[in-house]
Design an enzyme around this catalytic site. Sequence first.
Site, short mmCIF file in Angstrom:
data_model
loop_
_atom_site.label_atom_id
_atom_site.label_comp_id
_atom_site.label_asym_id
_atom_site.label_seq_id
_atom_site.Cartn_x
_atom_site.Cartn_y
_atom_site.Cartn_z
N HIS A 14 -8.45 -4.75 -1.05
CA HIS A 14 -7.16 -4.17 -0.69
C HIS A 14 -6.38 -5.01 0.31
CE1 HIS A 14 -4.37 -0.79 -0.52
NE2 HIS A 14 -4.42 -0.80 0.80
N ASP A 64 -10.43 -3.41 -4.98
CA ASP A 64 -9.95 -2.48 -3.97
C ASP A 64 -10.95 -1.34 -3.79
OD1 ASP A 64 -8.44 -0.82 -2.30
OD2 ASP A 64 -6.56 -1.28 -3.35
N SER A 124 0.83 -1.20 0.00
CA SER A 124 0.00 0.00 0.00
C SER A 124 0.88 1.27 0.00
CB SER A 124 -0.97 -0.08 1.18
OG SER A 124 -2.02 0.82 1.02
#
Length: 335
Positions: free
Chosen positions: A301, A246, A127
Amino acid sequence: MILSSSSLNKREAMINMTYHLRLVSLLPVLLACAVAWDSEPVPLPLVIWHGLGDSYQADGIKEVTQLAEEVNPGTYVHVIHLEESDGGDRQATFFGNLTEQVAHVCDQLASEPILSTAPAINALGFSQGGQFLRAYIERCNSPPVRNLVTMGSQHNGIFKFQSCASAGDWVCRGAEALLRYGTWSDFVQSRLVPAQYFRDPQEYDSYLEHSNFLADINNEREEKNTNYRNNLVSLNRFGMFMFEDDTTAIPKESAWFAEVNQTSGEVTTLRERALYKEDWLGLRTLDEQEKLDFKTVPGPHMQLTDKVLTQIFEEYFGPVEVDNGLPHLLVKQGP
Ligand SMILES: *[C@@H]1O[C@H](CO)[C@@H](O)[C@H](O)[C@H]1NC(C)=O
Ligand SMILES: *[C@@H]1O[C@H](CO)[C@@H](O)[C@H](O)[C@H]1NC(C)=O
């Protein structure tokens, strides 16, 4: 899963030995490196930068570390941390000035005994850790990164802030409270980490003027930093992974450097953008050399399975012949 104490002891012993060698004189160090890096293919050390709200001592990160060692035995893994304490490291994912955080990480990697004597390292960013590792490469890259993999990263920023998962998460609540001062204020830009990669094409002028991080590392301002481009172009491979479902990092296409129009939903892919056409970061050069990978991972995600990670570790972080493959890097290591 917890790292076995025997492997930790071995690692400490290695670190101590390297320190010891450094103290004795420079020559044994150089010899030790030649011996260590000049024989059979070996996996390069792996550096991991975790995401928002995570910490370097979290169980999930320990499991990833262990898997990296299992898939490519002999891999030395270093998990980046901005603070020694678990809570402090987590807090630093929300609060801080990214200019200072990246500089801190440059110092950390350059002074770590094993990483700094390796001919090169591999890098894995989760991330926001993905765009921060890219900043490490652009600004410092010493030790140099061979392969960079980013998972669900926000290379082209976010245009929506994540809401806190629970009302009791005071660190996240504190970050939300800070936002009330306004994204583009110096106060927020110097303190709130996600604000420093906030990028809304609708507010492009404010972004160019005030962004404390992303506008700079994406080389979007008029004056281009050629080091950024040269350092990224030196990568052997850059794998950009986007999570198909996501809904946390918005827009998800940011993982591939795409720009999304919030109103119309229209996606401008990297290859259609000036950033690519004018090669501000060397991404076009990498792409033309087939070193830039646009990959997807099913699911939301950062929902990673061992299977997906294993494939990535095999594909990007496997053993390399350091003596043949990276001679220029070995030369750079000289005194
Ligand atoms: C962030 O830190 C750098 C280095 O200390 C400083 O030059 C910069 O002004 C800071 N950013 C903001 C928005 O205050
Ligand atoms: C986004 O799309 C809307 C509607 O099509 C358009 O009016 C606007 O100019 C676009 N914004 C940008 C920044 O391109």
